[in-house]
Write a protein that holds these residues in place. Sequence first.
Motif, PDB file in Angstrom:
ATOM      1  N   LEU A 126      -3.195   4.541  -2.535  1.00 45.80           N
ATOM      2  CA  LEU A 126      -4.236   5.169  -1.717  1.00 45.80           C
ATOM      3  C   LEU A 126      -4.057   6.664  -1.797  1.00 45.80           C
ATOM      4  O   LEU A 126      -2.937   7.154  -1.927  1.00 45.80           O
ATOM      5  N   THR A 178       1.058   5.618  -0.799  1.00 50.05           N
ATOM      6  CA  THR A 178       0.321   6.860  -1.038  1.00 50.05           C
ATOM      7  C   THR A 178       1.286   7.863  -1.616  1.00 50.05           C
ATOM      8  O   THR A 178       2.464   7.892  -1.254  1.00 50.05           O
ATOM      9  N   GLU A 196       6.959   6.208  14.765  1.00 49.11           N
ATOM     10  CA  GLU A 196       6.506   5.180  13.838  1.00 49.11           C
ATOM     11  C   GLU A 196       5.736   5.831  12.712  1.00 49.11           C
ATOM     12  O   GLU A 196       4.793   6.595  12.951  1.00 49.11           O
ATOM     13  N   ARG A 197       6.133   5.537  11.501  1.00 48.22           N
ATOM     14  CA  ARG A 197       5.504   6.193  10.361  1.00 48.22           C
ATOM     15  C   ARG A 197       5.759   5.370   9.114  1.00 48.22           C
ATOM     16  O   ARG A 197       6.630   4.503   9.105  1.00 48.22           O
ATOM     17  N   PRO A 198       5.000   5.647   8.028  1.00 51.14           N
ATOM     18  CA  PRO A 198       5.280   4.958   6.775  1.00 51.14           C
ATOM     19  C   PRO A 198       6.689   5.296   6.295  1.00 51.14           C
ATOM     20  O   PRO A 198       7.227   6.346   6.636  1.00 51.14           O
ATOM     21  N   ALA A 227      -0.068   8.605   7.101  1.00 48.68           N
ATOM     22  CA  ALA A 227      -0.243   7.428   7.951  1.00 48.68           C
ATOM     23  C   ALA A 227      -1.725   7.062   8.044  1.00 48.68           C
ATOM     24  O   ALA A 227      -2.078   5.883   8.123  1.00 48.68           O
ATOM     25  N   ALA A 228      -2.589   8.100   8.000  1.00 52.32           N
ATOM     26  CA  ALA A 228      -4.020   7.847   8.145  1.00 52.32           C
ATOM     27  C   ALA A 228      -4.569   7.009   6.992  1.00 52.32           C
ATOM     28  O   ALA A 228      -5.611   6.382   7.122  1.00 52.32           O
ATOM     29  N   THR A 229      -3.889   6.994   5.850  1.00 50.78           N
ATOM     30  CA  THR A 229      -4.378   6.189   4.729  1.00 50.78           C
ATOM     31  C   THR A 229      -4.095   4.717   4.951  1.00 50.78           C
ATOM     32  O   THR A 229      -4.636   3.877   4.240  1.00 50.78           O
ATOM     33  N   GLY A 230      -3.208   4.413   5.903  1.00 47.89           N
ATOM     34  CA  GLY A 230      -2.840   3.025   6.127  1.00 47.89           C
ATOM     35  C   GLY A 230      -1.757   2.547   5.189  1.00 47.89           C
ATOM     36  O   GLY A 230      -1.478   1.344   5.111  1.00 47.89           O
ATOM     37  N   ALA A 231      -1.134   3.489   4.450  1.00 47.34           N
ATOM     38  CA  ALA A 231      -0.094   3.095   3.497  1.00 47.34           C
ATOM     39  C   ALA A 231       1.192   2.751   4.242  1.00 47.34           C
ATOM     40  O   ALA A 231       1.478   3.302   5.302  1.00 47.34           O
ATOM     41  N   ALA A 232       1.965   1.829   3.642  1.00 50.83           N
ATOM     42  CA  ALA A 232       3.243   1.468   4.234  1.00 50.83           C
ATOM     43  C   ALA A 232       4.360   2.358   3.691  1.00 50.83           C
ATOM     44  O   ALA A 232       5.414   2.482   4.295  1.00 50.83           O
ATOM     45  N   ARG A 263       0.853  -1.184   0.000  1.00 50.76           N
ATOM     46  CA  ARG A 263       0.000   0.000   0.000  1.00 50.76           C
ATOM     47  C   ARG A 263       0.886   1.230   0.000  1.00 50.76           C
ATOM     48  O   ARG A 263       1.758   1.388   0.851  1.00 50.76           O
TER      49      ARG A 263
END
Lengths: 640, 254
Positions: A551, A522, A613-615, A589-594, A520
Amino acid sequence: MTDAALSLSVVVLALALLAAAMMVRRARLWRIGKPAKVDWMAGLAALPRRYLVDVHHVVGRDPYAARMHALAAGGLLGGSAFAALALIPPLGASRLFWVAITLAFAVALAGGYMVGRRRIPVKPPRLSGGRFQRLPFFLAGYSLGAFLVALDAALGGAIWPLAWLGLWLAAAGGFGLVLQIDRGPMRHAFAGAAHLVAHPRPGRFEGERTTALLPLDLDAPRLGAATPSDFAFNRLIGFDACIQCGRCEVACPAFAAGQPLNPKRLIQDLAASLQPNATNGSYAGSPYPNARPVAGVGGPELPIVGTGAMIHPDTLWSCTTCRACVEECPMMIEHVDAIVELRRFQTLELGALPAKAAPPLMEMRYADEPGGRPLKARTDFAAGLTLPLISAKGGAEVLLWLGEGAYELRYGRTLRALVTLLHRAGVDFAVLGEEERDCGDLARRLGDEATFQRLAAENIATLARYSFKHILTADPHALHALRNEYRAFGGDYEVVHHAALLDELVATGRLPVGALAEVRVTYHDPCYLGRYNGEFDAPRRLLDRLGLERLEMERSGKRSMCCGGGGGAPVSDIEGERRIPDLRMGQAAATGAAIVAVACPQCSAMLEGVTGERPQVADIAELVLMAADAVTTLQPVPAA
Amino acid sequence: MRIAVLLSAGRHAVSGRPAPVPVELQAIRLAHDLGGEVTGLHAGPDAAPLKDTLGHGLPRLVHHRITVADDPLPSLAAALIEGAFDLVLAGRTGQGGEDTGLLPYALARQLSLPLVPDAAALAEGPQSGTLSVEQALPRGARRRLVVHVPALVTVHPAAPAALPFAFAAARRGAVEARPGLVAPRAPTQIEERPYRARPKLIAKAAAGASAAERLKAATEAASGGGRLLVDPLPEEAAREILTHLRDIGVLRSR
């Protein structure tokens, strides 16, 4: 025609004359501005289109606001015009005509209700209070009153006591509205129309993205804008056109980060200082966050920026020049132009820069590079890779412009990926090596037009010595300077962003890529690629070709949010409550993307600087290289 | 107060292009903040590259024209006597020129002026006719001295940053050119060799030690040692300080 109806027509006519007088009074203030070349005839001819298409396009992003305007403005103007025309006897005598007037004011009343419903009982924070909060009452009074009079006339005088009451109501409401033309919300109606006619960037209405800053004449007696009279008159009209809708403050990254910038307030401070003995007292919108104290006084010939003036210098230096406010502004105001014009005076005339912004400019002046690093070291990132020099080849199909990011270890990895991909796709490319100077973007955004123009002239002279088809760069800031801003100095180049080139190489099969495992991702739009140059699709197409699950963030495309790295903001370093990249990373991060895919060295540096912690942050070139590696390991290329 | 700032023809440390010397720009800043009538002085063949100093807050620049072969010392000495300056500021060393840092000393000797090196801040002295100089010493230490003017003060890079460049001020400013004194340099017996980078001396860890140990050895050598106490009781802190002072021999242990 009833007596009340006749009186209404006369009142409307009188109000129109009063309104005209108010408009002339305000418009006379614009004469303090400097002359500007304006094609009045073309502007006037294009006004309906600019209003109904271009403005509507922006207003319509908030459908409620669009409907509210259609009803209120359409009903008010239509009803008033008809009511004035009723003075012509055959029209006034027609009861059918008064039915039409009744309907028009009924529409206006509905619009007035919508204006009120938006603000009452709860006013959204982005909207201004004060005079603006009284607007719905005046609108309702005028349209309800006129509606009653017209209804009475349509019914042949059947409800005459209500009609006389309505007449007084209409007169009072109308008078209130007209008084709001000078300094209140009604000013935007006529200043906005004038601004659309005399807009300083008419190309914006022709589908162009005219985003290049205008060159400054370095021999002018005063460089940049110190007082309102230093702005061109059509810029002043732009300030007056502001309706304080606050869409800019919602979009502004510095505002969100709690830095002392609010584009709406800035434009209001500029508009307020047009008149002699001006103060900022009547402003009733949200303030500059963590506002630094200023005297709040001004005038046509008084300084705008300073603690003893209208705008604190920290406000000026908080801007990242991301143009989000310009993109959101339904009145097509050019906030960034105004800020840069003010910065130019501060930098060139006063030398009043933020302390940390001065050293990079000094290094650029004497070493052509904001870090003061040797130009020769720009290619150090490519140690171990073949990096052809254009001076050795004499020419190449693609000239790779490395930019300032090449000095940086993190972005060096991106450029290494790009160079590897170019080799793999068999692209004929070369770099300038130590002949590449900084493009001058940072200097220009910080107002140092002198250094920018010198660097532009020297880069153009260097580029003229070599033959190449187009320039490729991974830095949207360099892309914008080379593509759009060098043209004024005689440099006309076809400049391609690496995302667009890689997209083409992958699409045509010159660069075989395998699919990356369903990750995933973004995409974060760089302001200088997206909003400044309108390139939103190529990077997205490219990501889709890699088999990634793409995303979209809460803000993307032309309404994307800045990473905080533009406009010299990282070196100006104005204190706020939060950091802009932290906010943007939160959205990612809110999109859930890695992975956050980036396409700009500034974005890469700013987003990599987010802690916790973050993408992961990966440039598009790095992702393409991963995909290209996937294909070589999975399906070995048959031996030639 | 009449202040002269001596300016040299510097070059940028990396690009090698003519550029103002940062520490001299800091000297202009100190003079500017102190207030008074500030004049920049340069003796050399060409003052064009120095025009940029006018953009850093220098109101006036006087150029004493001499040839490359001339020694600037007599021209500068004559200009300083003629100008009757209360204070002469110079950089600690130039940059990209001869860079010996000896010129201020030679000037002070010739003019019999007191010289205070390495100023990081200047202020009016307690009595009129005096100047309070904050001297930058190694390891961030500072020492405040009071001198009677006229005096010559050299400026240390620890002084406040130079005023940012204002293009318009540099454009408006003019350089007053005056003839300098012909003073051919005495031929020197100095041998010139290309610079050879020498290895940096760092404390050695035992051979074969891990990278972490080598780093520790290298960084600890530069620090003063001691212990870090966070939010200690005043008594505990005082005791700790006394112990430390005794350990390093500042206080005699009784």
